[in-house]
Scaffold this active site. Sequence first.
Site, short mmCIF file in Angstrom:
data_model
loop_
_atom_site.label_atom_id
_atom_site.label_comp_id
_atom_site.label_asym_id
_atom_site.label_seq_id
_atom_site.Cartn_x
_atom_site.Cartn_y
_atom_site.Cartn_z
N THR A 155 -3.66 -1.44 -7.79
CA THR A 155 -4.46 -0.24 -8.02
C THR A 155 -3.61 1.01 -8.16
O THR A 155 -2.48 1.06 -7.68
CB THR A 155 -5.44 -0.02 -6.85
OG1 THR A 155 -6.31 1.08 -7.14
CG2 THR A 155 -4.70 0.26 -5.55
N ARG A 205 0.84 -1.20 0.00
CA ARG A 205 0.00 0.00 0.00
C ARG A 205 0.88 1.25 0.00
O ARG A 205 1.92 1.30 0.64
CB ARG A 205 -0.89 0.00 1.24
CG ARG A 205 -1.90 1.15 1.34
CD ARG A 205 -2.92 1.09 0.26
NE ARG A 205 -4.13 1.89 0.61
CZ ARG A 205 -5.00 2.29 -0.29
NH1 ARG A 205 -4.83 2.00 -1.57
NH2 ARG A 205 -6.08 2.97 0.08
N GLU A 217 -3.92 7.76 -4.38
CA GLU A 217 -4.32 6.96 -3.22
C GLU A 217 -4.59 7.78 -1.97
O GLU A 217 -5.35 7.35 -1.09
CB GLU A 217 -3.23 5.92 -2.91
CG GLU A 217 -3.00 4.90 -3.98
CD GLU A 217 -4.19 4.00 -4.23
OE1 GLU A 217 -5.13 4.01 -3.42
OE2 GLU A 217 -4.18 3.28 -5.24
N ASP A 241 -7.95 8.40 -0.45
CA ASP A 241 -8.61 7.36 0.34
C ASP A 241 -8.64 7.71 1.83
O ASP A 241 -9.36 7.08 2.61
CB ASP A 241 -7.92 6.01 0.17
CG ASP A 241 -8.53 5.18 -0.94
OD1 ASP A 241 -9.51 5.63 -1.54
OD2 ASP A 241 -8.01 4.08 -1.22
N THR A 295 -9.25 -0.26 -9.89
CA THR A 295 -8.38 -1.25 -9.27
C THR A 295 -8.50 -2.46 -10.20
O THR A 295 -9.37 -2.48 -11.08
CB THR A 295 -8.83 -1.64 -7.84
OG1 THR A 295 -8.74 -0.49 -7.00
CG2 THR A 295 -7.95 -2.71 -7.22
N GLY A 342 -13.43 -0.07 -5.48
CA GLY A 342 -13.49 0.77 -4.29
C GLY A 342 -14.09 0.01 -3.13
O GLY A 342 -13.83 -1.17 -2.93
N SER A 374 -7.80 0.88 2.91
CA SER A 374 -8.22 0.32 1.63
C SER A 374 -9.39 -0.64 1.84
O SER A 374 -9.61 -1.14 2.94
CB SER A 374 -7.04 -0.41 0.99
OG SER A 374 -7.46 -1.16 -0.13
N SER A 375 -10.11 -0.89 0.76
CA SER A 375 -11.16 -1.91 0.75
C SER A 375 -10.76 -3.15 -0.02
O SER A 375 -11.56 -4.08 -0.16
CB SER A 375 -12.44 -1.34 0.16
OG SER A 375 -12.94 -0.30 0.95
#
Length: 595
Positions: A428, A122, A449, A452, A410, A495, A473-474
């Site tokens: 993503t 991430r 990012e 987010d 993504t 998302g 994040s999801s």
Amino acid sequence: MINRRFATPLAGILVGSSLLLVQPAAAAPQASQVWPQASQMWPRAEKKPVAEGYGGAVSTVDLDASEVALGVLREGGNAMDAAVAAAATLGVTEPYSAGLAGGGFVVYYDARRKKIHTIDGRETAPKAMGPASLEGIPFEEAVTSGLSAGVPGSVAQWELALRRFGTLSLRQALKPAIEVASKGFKVDQTFYDQTAANAARFKDFTSTAKLYLPGGAPPPVGSTFRNPELADTYRRLGRQGGEWLYGGSLGAEVVATVKKPPVTPGSTRNVRPGLMELPDLKAYRALERPPTKVTYKGMDVYGMAPPSSGGSTVGEALNILEALPKVGEHEYLEASRLSFADRGKYVGDIPNVPLGELLSDGFAKERACLIGERALTSPAAPGNPDGTYGPCAPAPSAEAAPSAPEGPETTHLVVTDRWGNVVAYNITIESTGGNGIVVPGRGFLLNNELTDFTFGPAPGDPNLPAPGKRPRSSMAPTIVLKDGRPLLALGSPGGSTIITTVLQILVNRWDLGMSLPEALAAPRATQRNTAQTQAEQGFIDRYGAELTARGHSLVLNPEIGAATAVEFLRHGKLQAVAEPTRRGGGSALVVSGRR
């Protein structure tokens, strides 16, 4: 469009490299012995959503990426080799969803050690970003700016994944993507539509307009799109390694682009500069983390822990469903509503996320007590995962936590190999097209990012920005084991609808009796603790009247998710499954149709 475009670069990439680093199987023949000319091997695969067979399987949203992964498997590479090669190829053919300036999460089953691992790639906030850095900025304005660009994680993730679990070097794994970028790929309707949808902001950056709006317009469907600048970037990245980005001259180019975006002269767009500095890149690390785990109907479901909320939210919802006497569409929506309430309150890149309690049976039973015949009112308040649970606690009166908007894009891929290793990988750059800014001369888009994060003000929110913090994040790459062996691997883009897409596919497969292809193709709905439940038209047509009578309010969302999956059938047979129509349909392939 060339035939088996990656045959030339793959020829010989395994020569001299050990194929025994992960699995001490019989030594594979050298690639030069098994990979002559593409025309002598097999015709280009047909893009189809379901494939069954043996010896390995792959499912992605893109035929080129699936073929690259399959080629790596056929030459003797393992699942992680194939996954990284496919991810790099998606950076060419799906550049608005994936790329080397993005990030992602890997969930990996190591067949030799019979263990699940996860790798967090991430993106991170720069050191100069604080809790108030995004306050007062309109969301769409924040997206298309240098301010939204997080420190990229994909390259560090690729290197860590290959070093720990692969048999190829990064240089070898990038060769197929270099070929695709150099020789080009055929523009399909999805690529055209996504380019057209972003044309207004792409034209406001000289480097982006040059690459994606040649002649001032999106490349037409059926044309061949080439990206020689990205091919050159991948070549140099292969030679110099991740240090070229994380503190080297490529990193300096990224920082320069973030701090002074190449705005087209005369543009009236308010493009804010970013906060990233070269030391932020030098400090970046991809991380191995323990996976999340819940047991559902005798199956062990593994996912990604924070900073992703995918594993915890899918897992909590499954636990809630298991505590109910029956499971149908109403129960699926309500379990999702409650788990999203808890996600917003407790989950983020912070110390002491109460993950064990969020995924405990006691907490799930207490939350499940709230589900009745009528839909709950949203926003539902979060529960109290304190370890002390009554038979049926009343809903607390606290206000629901705010939720940050998330981009719909993504991408996700699944790969398994002849040895039984499995990769579920979400990649993503956040919104479709990231922040809209191509690094000049390098052929790749930057991510957005950092949008987010919760913009605030939101005191106590676990997802407020902070120096070095990873935005929540999801993404929910998921691997399911039965009796210690792989049963299913899946994931999706979308998302925050990623979580509900994965959850709904699992419910369809296990509770509603669908096959895996049926479970992916079935119409979807997504309830994320909002007043209205978004749903595809097919879902509204099939279930709308019944759910409305029970208090649900449904609103149309034309397309939710774009999943990919692999199921392990009996006697070693594999079933790879991708979307039949969503996002243009995906590509499922197997190594061999016969044992």
